[in-house]
Structures are given as structure tokens and as C-alpha cells.
Design an enzyme around this catalytic site. Structure first.
Site, PDB file in Angstrom:
ATOM      1  N   TRP A 287      33.394  30.189  57.097  1.00 38.73           N
ATOM      2  CA  TRP A 287      33.135  29.023  55.980  1.00 38.73           C
ATOM      3  C   TRP A 287      32.798  27.743  56.953  1.00 38.73           C
ATOM      4  O   TRP A 287      33.419  27.517  58.094  1.00 38.73           O
ATOM      5  CB  TRP A 287      34.060  28.517  55.178  1.00 38.73           C
ATOM      6  CG  TRP A 287      34.470  29.734  54.179  1.00 38.73           C
ATOM      7  CD1 TRP A 287      35.535  30.299  54.187  1.00 38.73           C
ATOM      8  CD2 TRP A 287      33.765  30.122  52.937  1.00 38.73           C
ATOM      9  NE1 TRP A 287      35.732  31.237  52.830  1.00 38.73           N
ATOM     10  CE2 TRP A 287      34.441  31.170  52.391  1.00 38.73           C
ATOM     11  CE3 TRP A 287      32.357  29.676  52.295  1.00 38.73           C
ATOM     12  CZ2 TRP A 287      33.822  31.862  51.289  1.00 38.73           C
ATOM     13  CZ3 TRP A 287      32.011  30.500  51.231  1.00 38.73           C
ATOM     14  CH2 TRP A 287      32.538  31.570  50.839  1.00 38.73           C
TER      15      TRP A 287
ATOM     16  N   TRP B 234      34.397  37.810  28.372  1.00 32.45           N
ATOM     17  CA  TRP B 234      34.598  37.433  29.841  1.00 32.45           C
ATOM     18  C   TRP B 234      35.542  36.324  29.957  1.00 32.45           C
ATOM     19  O   TRP B 234      36.415  36.437  30.974  1.00 32.45           O
ATOM     20  CB  TRP B 234      33.366  36.769  30.418  1.00 32.45           C
ATOM     21  CG  TRP B 234      32.243  37.738  30.990  1.00 32.45           C
ATOM     22  CD1 TRP B 234      31.309  38.430  30.170  1.00 32.45           C
ATOM     23  CD2 TRP B 234      32.181  38.790  32.253  1.00 32.45           C
ATOM     24  NE1 TRP B 234      30.739  39.478  31.030  1.00 32.45           N
ATOM     25  CE2 TRP B 234      31.312  39.541  32.188  1.00 32.45           C
ATOM     26  CE3 TRP B 234      33.051  38.531  33.303  1.00 32.45           C
ATOM     27  CZ2 TRP B 234      31.030  40.288  33.387  1.00 32.45           C
ATOM     28  CZ3 TRP B 234      32.788  39.034  34.440  1.00 32.45           C
ATOM     29  CH2 TRP B 234      31.831  40.022  34.339  1.00 32.45           C
TER      30      TRP B 234
ATOM     31  N   GLU C 295      30.699  37.515  25.730  1.00 26.72           N
ATOM     32  CA  GLU C 295      30.936  36.346  26.617  1.00 26.72           C
ATOM     33  C   GLU C 295      32.251  35.704  26.416  1.00 26.72           C
ATOM     34  O   GLU C 295      32.856  35.555  27.296  1.00 26.72           O
ATOM     35  CB  GLU C 295      29.940  35.136  26.368  1.00 26.72           C
ATOM     36  CG  GLU C 295      28.328  35.853  26.817  1.00 26.72           C
ATOM     37  CD  GLU C 295      28.235  36.208  28.035  1.00 26.72           C
ATOM     38  OE1 GLU C 295      29.241  35.536  29.176  1.00 26.72           O
ATOM     39  OE2 GLU C 295      27.795  36.948  28.511  1.00 26.72           O
TER      40      GLU C 295
ATOM     41  N   ASN D 245      25.310  27.822  31.710  1.00 25.53           N
ATOM     42  CA  ASN D 245      26.017  28.841  32.722  1.00 25.53           C
ATOM     43  C   ASN D 245      25.009  29.378  33.608  1.00 25.53           C
ATOM     44  O   ASN D 245      25.348  29.599  34.943  1.00 25.53           O
ATOM     45  CB  ASN D 245      26.420  30.150  31.805  1.00 25.53           C
ATOM     46  CG  ASN D 245      27.018  31.310  32.519  1.00 25.53           C
ATOM     47  OD1 ASN D 245      28.094  30.923  33.285  1.00 25.53           O
ATOM     48  ND2 ASN D 245      26.272  32.362  32.461  1.00 25.53           N
TER      49      ASN D 245
ATOM     50  N   TRP E 175      33.977  28.233  48.595  1.00 24.37           N
ATOM     51  CA  TRP E 175      34.084  28.355  46.899  1.00 24.37           C
ATOM     52  C   TRP E 175      35.196  27.345  46.181  1.00 24.37           C
ATOM     53  O   TRP E 175      35.059  26.949  45.197  1.00 24.37           O
ATOM     54  CB  TRP E 175      34.067  29.706  46.413  1.00 24.37           C
ATOM     55  CG  TRP E 175      35.315  30.524  46.685  1.00 24.37           C
ATOM     56  CD1 TRP E 175      35.485  31.341  47.596  1.00 24.37           C
ATOM     57  CD2 TRP E 175      36.657  30.402  46.173  1.00 24.37           C
ATOM     58  NE1 TRP E 175      36.980  32.194  47.513  1.00 24.37           N
ATOM     59  CE2 TRP E 175      37.625  31.404  46.497  1.00 24.37           C
ATOM     60  CE3 TRP E 175      37.061  29.792  44.953  1.00 24.37           C
ATOM     61  CZ2 TRP E 175      38.835  31.678  46.212  1.00 24.37           C
ATOM     62  CZ3 TRP E 175      38.451  29.877  44.523  1.00 24.37           C
ATOM     63  CH2 TRP E 175      39.214  30.858  45.355  1.00 24.37           C
TER      64      TRP E 175
END
Ligand code: FAD
Length: 481
Positions: free
Chosen positions: A308, A280, A277, A343, A361
Site C-alpha cells: 500500500w 448481501w 441484495e 452502490n 482499503w
């Protein structure tokens, strides 16, 4: 050799004394002055969000106290960093300046400009690493190109050997004998107004000591079961080191070594998953470095044609945790009240905004930027693009989380929902993730009136799923044309 002129150490996203390469090098070089510049000029820096400012105020205070133990004052200045750092170097008559590198495009551009100007003014400039395990340009494919998929990235990262060993705090520091004006942090307005951060206070201890305490608590209680429990928002199963890492109160190198040492005594369980992690985070910085517009542009250009929707009402319901989907609402309210979100729930809430509501987003990234204490240049943008399916190594767009199933799987008893959505606290486990399916008698016994005490779902899952898949098919068709 000690520098006869004052040496300036410019703190930025590295508010710590331990494993701080810039500070250690500066301390070895000459009499020190430490500085922090609050740069809110949007042309130069992305201004911090409200939650991050709350954190910064406290973290700077902790740093000030830590430095004061060595007699080194922390000079605060506000304004464009290019102007303030040059001015400070001149006022001090500094011969040398040290800082730790940053990797966001605005930070890189600012630092490059300042470096050139300082050099021209005869000030020696040295930049150092420390925010990551490896510099983003150090990890490449065999042919020297950047990586776009996590697993080969992490393999290539590992093939370079163990990360560098963390440095201890400097044993000694000599403060420059100079009196120089500093801003009063209380005039910076770093606390949100109105003050919505009350819920942050019992949860966090910004600063290096808080980071170390968080690390030890996690290594003692969380590491071993991390791989199994990390997806459970109802358990305190992850490290919660993210804001400490964001502000550089602790380094990944320090975490890496401490986790390895712990695993030597307790066994390797959980270790690989936890370190990956951290991997990441390395990957997100690698992506950001090679794609500086990661926050504003789709990594995958096919998403440029995505249809969108603008829907302010739905966006507001999402931000306020009033979508009618309990796991989504619990996550958004956890974010608002604590400045952090688990998360798994970040993935579910982000997926809901992008796929159920078809809202860009970027709107989600902006809201998280403003409300997360760990709002991070690389992790936030890379993760939003990952969920959207527009990012590198992203979740495929057609994987649309069902919020009821996600809730039932990862919050099996509903405790997480009960904690953050108190109006559902009396709902039995069987209906807590879908109150609209409960018989009227159960709703009444739980004190829930849908549409009054808790909203009806703002979209129907099956219809929203079909709509999202149709939108995705439309951009695939553009691709094919
Ligand atoms: P742990 O599970 O204990 O992990 C340890 C550390 O590894 C974290 O502190 C973090 O630095 C890093 N890490 C863990 N998971 C990830 C991940 N998926 N991607 C990158 N790094 C990771 N993380 C941020 O630090 N800042 C953000 O602004 C941010 N925005 C996000 C937005 C979305 C939509 C999503 C899905 C994820 C986001 N993340 C972000 C990643 C992740 O959710 C957090 O890092 C993690 O929840 C922090 O909790 P922790 O420290 O307990 O993590």
C-alpha cells in the site's frame, strides 16, 4: 404475567416500535421504561461517524415522539453502556431488561459483560433477534461450518424456509410510574460542526415513519424495474432504505413481507434481485460474526503483504471529489452532500482509491464510516474488502474499473455527474466522463479550464492499472514463495 417492577427496554440499533421483539416482550411483561445510551468510549464501542450522528439525533427524536403517544418516556444517558445501564436498572429498581441483539464485536462484548453484571444484580435479562432475517449462526454448510461465498450462503439461507413473520406494534404499553432524569439530546453535540449536513435535510426523514414512507415509495415506483435500473446512479432506482435499516427503524423481515405482497399484485419482476441484495446484508453480518476483525484485518491474509502507498494528497483529493475523474468525483461529492452514495459508484470510488491510488482499503472504510448516514458495522467493512479483493467471495483484484467506461455505461447521459459536479454541467455528453479528451473549443464553450475550474486526472488510468497489477503480482509472488 405482569412484572411488578419496572421493565427496561434498551434501544440500540433498533429505533422502531413495529416488529421490535424486545419492545413487544417488555410491553407484555410489565410497566415500561425505554432507554438509549450514547456510548462513545472507543474501548467499548466504535464511535459513530459524523453523518450517522446527524441521523441518530433525528431518529431518537422520532422514537421519543412515537413512544410518547403511548405515554412511555425515552430516557437518554451518555457514557459507557456497562456503567449507565447498570446504574439505570438500579435507579429504576428494574426487575427485567430486554434488548435486541447486535453482532459487531464491540457490541457483543459489551452486551455479554452487561448481561453477566445484571444477572448478578438480580435483574432478568432477555435478548431478542430482529436486525437480520436469520441469526448469523443459523446459516451453515451441511457440516455446520460458516459460509464464505454468497451464492451457497443465500441458498442455505433460503433452504431454512421463509423468514419469521414481522410483529405488529404492541397494541398497548403501560409506562412505569417513575420519574427519572434523562439527558437533553441537544447537549450531546450530535450535529456536525461546522454544520456540513445541510444537504441531508431535504433528502432524508430519519425515523420509523420515514422508513415506512421510503419502503412504500420504492415498492410503488422502483421494485418492478429494480433488476434493470439498480446500477444507474442517475435514476432514483434503488430503495434508499439503507440508513433506516442501519438504525433499525425498519426490519428486513418487514421489508421481505411487504415486497412479497407487492409482487403478488404487480408480478415477480425485480423481486428476487431486490431480496438478494437484502441477502448481501445478511451475508455481511454472517462474515462479521465469524470474522469479528473484518474491519481491521484482511479476510484473505495474502493481502497482509500488499504494498500500500501512503499518499495524503491523493487521499484528500479523493475525499473532496477532486480526482479529475468525473464519476469518482460525483460519487464522493454525493457522499459529502447527501450522506449517501449509489452502490455502483461506491464500487467505482472504492476501486479507484484501492487500485488507482494504491491506498489501503481501511482509509476508505474510515472515510465512509464518517460520512455515510448508513455507515454499517458489517456492510461497510465487507464491501470494502470485497472491492479490494481481500474479502470473502471478493471481486478479483485484477478487475480494475475504468472510471470512464463505468461512467459512460451507468451514467450514459452524464446527468449524475452534472448534478454533483456543477463545474462540468455544460459539458456535452460525449466528453462529460473524460473532459481531458475534449477539444479546446468544447472546453471553452462549456466554461471548463482544466487545472483551474476542474482538475486534471490525478493519475493516468493506464499507468495506474499497470502499477496496481504489478502490486498484485508482488503478493502473488509472496504466496508462491
Ligand atoms: P438497495 O439496492 O435498495 O438494497 C436494499 C438493501 O439491501 C440496502 O438498503 C442494504 O441494506 C442491502 N444491500 C444492498 N446492496 C448491498 C451490498 N452490496 N452489500 C450489503 N448490503 C446491501 N451498505 C450499507 O448499508 N452501509 C455501508 O456502510 C455500506 N458501505 C459500502 C461500502 C462500499 C465500498 C460498497 C461498495 C458498498 C457499501 N454498502 C454499504 C452496500 C450498498 O452500497 C448499500 O447498501 C446500498 O447502496 C444502499 O442503498 P439502497 O438502500 O438504495 O440499496
Amino acid at each position: 404475567m405482569m412484572h411488578p417492577r419496572p421493565v427496561l427496554v434498551w434501544f440500540r440499533d433498533d429505533l422502531r416500535l413495529t416488529d421490535n421483539l424486545a419492545l413487544s416482550a417488555a410491553a407484555a411483561e410489565g410497566p415500561l421504561v425505554a432507554a438509549y445510551v450514547l456510548d462513545e468510549n472507543p474501548a467499548e464501542m466504535r464511535p459513530l461517524g459524523g453523518a450517522a450522528k446527524w441521523w441518530l439525533a433525528r431518529s431518537l427524536d422520532a422514537l421519543r415522539c412515537d413512544l410518547a403517544r403511548y405515554g412511555v418516556p425515552l430516557i437518554l444517558r451518555r457514557g459507557p453502556a456497562a456503567r449507565e445501564i447498570l446504574k439505570l436498572a438500579e435507579q429504576l429498581g428494574a426487575g427485567s431488561i430486554h434488548w435486541n441483539r447486535r453482532y459487531d464485536p464491540e457490541g457483543i462484548a459489551t452486551d455479554t459483560g452487561i448481561k453477566a453484571a445484571l444477572k448478578q444484580a438480580g435483574v432478568q435479562v432477555t435478548s431478542h433477534e430482529g436486525h437480520l432475517l436469520r441469526e448469523p449462526w443459523d446459516v451453515t454448510t451441511q457440516s455446520g461450518t460458516p459460509l464464505k461465498v454468497f451464492t451457497p450462503f443465500w441458498r442455505a439461507h433460503g433452504a431454512k424456509g421463509e423468514p419469521r413473520a414481522p410483529l405488529p406494534r404492541p397494541a398497548a404499553m403501560t409506562a412505569a410510574e417513575i420519574s427519572i432524569a434523562s439527558d437533553d439530546i441537544n447537549t450531546w453535540g450530535l450535529n456536525p460542526s461546522p454544520y456540513w449536513a445541510k444537504g441531508f435535510e431535504p433528502m432524508w426523514t430519519p425515523g420509523e415513519a420515514g422508513a415506512e414512507a421510503r419502503l412504500s415509495a420504492f415498492l410503488d415506483a422502483g421494485l418492478e424495474d429494480y433488476a434493470e435500473d439498480r446500477n444507474r446512479p442517475d435514476l432514483a432506482s434503488t430503495s434508499r432504505l439503507s440508513p433506516h435499516l442501519r438504525f433499525g427503524e425498519i426490519t428486513p423481515a418487514r421489508i421481505w413481507v411487504a415486497a412479497q405482497m407487492k409482487a403478488e399484485t404487480t408480478g415477480q419482476k425485480g423481486l428476487g434481485k431486490f431480496l438478494s441484495e437484502i441477502g448481501w446484508r445478511e451475508f455481511a453480518y454472517h462474515l462479521l460474526f465469524h470474522q469479528p476483525n473484518l474491519r481491521t484485518e484482511n479476510f484473505s491474509p495474502r493481502f497482509d503483504a500488499f504494498p500500500w502507498r501512503d499518499d495524503d494528497k491523493a487521499l484528500k483529493a479523493w475525499q473532496q471529489g477532486l480526482t479529475g475523474y468525473p464519476i469518482v468525483d460525483a460519487g464522493m461529492r454525493e457522499l459529502w452532500t447527501t450522506g449517501w452514495m449509489h452502490n455502483r459508484v461506491r464500487m467505482v470510488t472504492a476501486s479507484f482509491l484501492i487500485k488507482h491510488l494504491l491506498i489501503h482499503w481501511r482509509r476508505g472504510e474510515e472515510w465512509f464510516w464518517d460520512t455515510l448516514v448508513d455507515a454499517d458495522h458489517a456492510n461497510n467493512a465487507a464491501s470494502w474488502q470485497w472491492v479490494a479483493g481481500s474479502g470473502a467471495d471478493a471481486a478479483p483484484y485484477y478487475r480494475i474499473f475504468n472510471p470512464v467506461i463505468q461512467g459512460e455505461k451507468f451514467d450514459p447521459n452524464g446527468d449524475y455527474v452534472r448534478r454533483f459536479v456543477p463545474e462540468l454541467s455544460r459539458m456535452p455528453k460525449a466528453y462529460i466522463h473524460q473532459p481531458w479528451a475534449a477539444p479546446p473549443s468544447i472546453l471553452a464553450a462549456s466554461g471548463v479550464t482544466l487545472g483551474l475550474t476542474y482538475p486534471h486526472p490525478i493519475v493516468d488510468h493506464a499507468k495506474a492499472r499497470d502499477r496496481a497489477l504489478a502490486a498484485f503480482a508482488a503478493i502473488k509472488a509472496v504466496d508462491a514463495a
